[in-house]
Design a protein around this motif. Structure first.
Motif, PDB file in Angstrom:
ATOM      1  N   LYS A 197      -0.939  -2.474   6.657  1.00  0.00           N
ATOM      2  CA  LYS A 197      -1.990  -1.507   6.952  1.00  0.00           C
ATOM      3  C   LYS A 197      -3.379  -2.042   6.633  1.00  0.00           C
ATOM      4  O   LYS A 197      -4.334  -1.791   7.353  1.00  0.00           O
ATOM      5  N   GLU A 245      -4.507  -5.075   6.808  1.00  0.00           N
ATOM      6  CA  GLU A 245      -4.954  -5.991   7.866  1.00  0.00           C
ATOM      7  C   GLU A 245      -5.393  -5.211   9.103  1.00  0.00           C
ATOM      8  O   GLU A 245      -6.396  -5.530   9.734  1.00  0.00           O
ATOM      9  N   VAL A 246      -4.648  -4.165   9.453  1.00  0.00           N
ATOM     10  CA  VAL A 246      -5.030  -3.319  10.589  1.00  0.00           C
ATOM     11  C   VAL A 246      -6.374  -2.652  10.304  1.00  0.00           C
ATOM     12  O   VAL A 246      -7.264  -2.619  11.167  1.00  0.00           O
ATOM     13  N   SER A 247      -6.548  -2.163   9.107  1.00  0.00           N
ATOM     14  CA  SER A 247      -7.799  -1.531   8.700  1.00  0.00           C
ATOM     15  C   SER A 247      -8.961  -2.513   8.822  1.00  0.00           C
ATOM     16  O   SER A 247     -10.036  -2.187   9.335  1.00  0.00           O
ATOM     17  N   ASP A 250      -7.968   5.304   5.870  1.00  0.00           N
ATOM     18  CA  ASP A 250      -6.851   4.453   5.467  1.00  0.00           C
ATOM     19  C   ASP A 250      -6.179   5.139   4.275  1.00  0.00           C
ATOM     20  O   ASP A 250      -6.687   5.105   3.156  1.00  0.00           O
ATOM     21  N   VAL A 296       1.262   2.039  10.899  1.00  0.00           N
ATOM     22  CA  VAL A 296       1.601   0.616  10.937  1.00  0.00           C
ATOM     23  C   VAL A 296       3.039   0.533  10.464  1.00  0.00           C
ATOM     24  O   VAL A 296       3.359   0.914   9.332  1.00  0.00           O
ATOM     25  N   ILE A 333       1.785   0.931  15.519  1.00  0.00           N
ATOM     26  CA  ILE A 333       1.529  -0.505  15.610  1.00  0.00           C
ATOM     27  C   ILE A 333       2.714  -1.196  14.949  1.00  0.00           C
ATOM     28  O   ILE A 333       2.976  -0.994  13.761  1.00  0.00           O
ATOM     29  N   ASN A 344       4.335  -4.047  13.221  1.00  0.00           N
ATOM     30  CA  ASN A 344       3.897  -5.237  12.491  1.00  0.00           C
ATOM     31  C   ASN A 344       5.067  -5.955  11.836  1.00  0.00           C
ATOM     32  O   ASN A 344       4.992  -6.366  10.683  1.00  0.00           O
ATOM     33  N   LEU A 346      -0.290  -9.126  15.931  1.00  0.00           N
ATOM     34  CA  LEU A 346      -0.884  -7.871  15.483  1.00  0.00           C
ATOM     35  C   LEU A 346      -2.203  -7.570  16.190  1.00  0.00           C
ATOM     36  O   LEU A 346      -2.439  -6.443  16.633  1.00  0.00           O
ATOM     37  N   GLU A 347      -3.064  -8.556  16.307  1.00  0.00           N
ATOM     38  CA  GLU A 347      -4.418  -8.331  16.819  1.00  0.00           C
ATOM     39  C   GLU A 347      -4.457  -7.677  18.198  1.00  0.00           C
ATOM     40  O   GLU A 347      -5.200  -6.701  18.378  1.00  0.00           O
ATOM     41  N   GLN A 385      -2.367  -5.659  19.564  1.00  0.00           N
ATOM     42  CA  GLN A 385      -1.954  -4.259  19.421  1.00  0.00           C
ATOM     43  C   GLN A 385      -3.071  -3.411  18.821  1.00  0.00           C
ATOM     44  O   GLN A 385      -3.315  -2.294  19.256  1.00  0.00           O
ATOM     45  N   VAL A 386      -3.735  -3.966  17.813  1.00  0.00           N
ATOM     46  CA  VAL A 386      -4.814  -3.227  17.155  1.00  0.00           C
ATOM     47  C   VAL A 386      -5.978  -3.052  18.126  1.00  0.00           C
ATOM     48  O   VAL A 386      -6.588  -1.982  18.194  1.00  0.00           O
TER      49      VAL A 386
END
Length: 196
Positions: free
Chosen positions: A14, A16-18, A111, A130, A173, A175, A182-183, A185-186
């Motif tokens: 999470k 990294e997504v944030s 988050d 995530v 997402i 992961n 990942l990138e 998808q984000v």
């Protein structure tokens, strides 16, 4: 303003997504970061934690010994409930301040690790989860964060199940794979949020 709730189990990725969403222009309100701020030395939050758990949860310099407190609360649901009763209202108030300061066209990403556990999904326009398999989470916690396997399993068990998180998701997402998967998808989620 679009209010987004971002969550995921410990070790799901999470953070990294944030970070990626912030790099695209999202206003990120990080509940974990705020949870640390509200128990800094001299705060009413730290005073309340010490009153509840004793001076033994402080380091010699007077800061909160987070690993020690974690060892206490993650093995005792009642103690975890007591800690949450202190910290969560403080985090909620600070999060509301940060959201209010964002512009009217902002995508505000909250988050929130315990979004599912605390029934907070209705507070957001969109909930993004995530997701990673429990074995992936465990591997990351042990291999990347250096946690003992028992501690990692205990922390995972204290959170909502994967199924519970997925049940509240508007967007998921995945992961389970490498970082480079990942990138994109984000980025796709960000584009959807901007159009929301």
């Amino acid at each position: 303003m679009v209010k987004v709730g971002l969550t995921g189990g410990i070790g799901a990725g999470k953070s990294e997504v944030s970070r990626l969403l912030a790099s695209y222009g999202a206003v990120v309100v990080d509940a974990d970061k705020i949870a640390r701020e509200v128990v800094e030395p001299g705060t009413p939050g730290l005073a309340a934690v010490v009153e509840e758990f004793g001076e033994g949860v402080l380091t010699p310099d007077g800061t909160l010994d987070r690993p020690k407190l974690g060892g206490i609360v993650f093995n005792d649901p009642e103690k975890l409930k007591a800690l949450n009763a202190i910290v969560h209202p403080l985090v909620g108030a600070r999060s509301a301040e940060l959201e209010a300061s964002a512009g009217p066209d902002a995508v505000v990403v909250h988050d929130v690790p315990l979004l599912t556990e605390n029934g907070l999904a209705p507070l957001y326009d969109t909930v993004v989860v995530v997701d990673a398999a429990p074995q992936t989470q465990l591997d990351r916690l042990v291999r990347l964060r250096g946690m003992a396997e028992d501690e990692a399993k205990s922390r995972m068990a204290a959170q909502a199940t994967r199924e519970q998180r997925l049940a509240i998701a508007d967007l998921v997402i995945d992961n389970d794979g490498p970082l480079e998967a990942l990138e994109p998808q984000v980025r796709a989620v960000w584009e959807r949020l901007q159009g929301a």
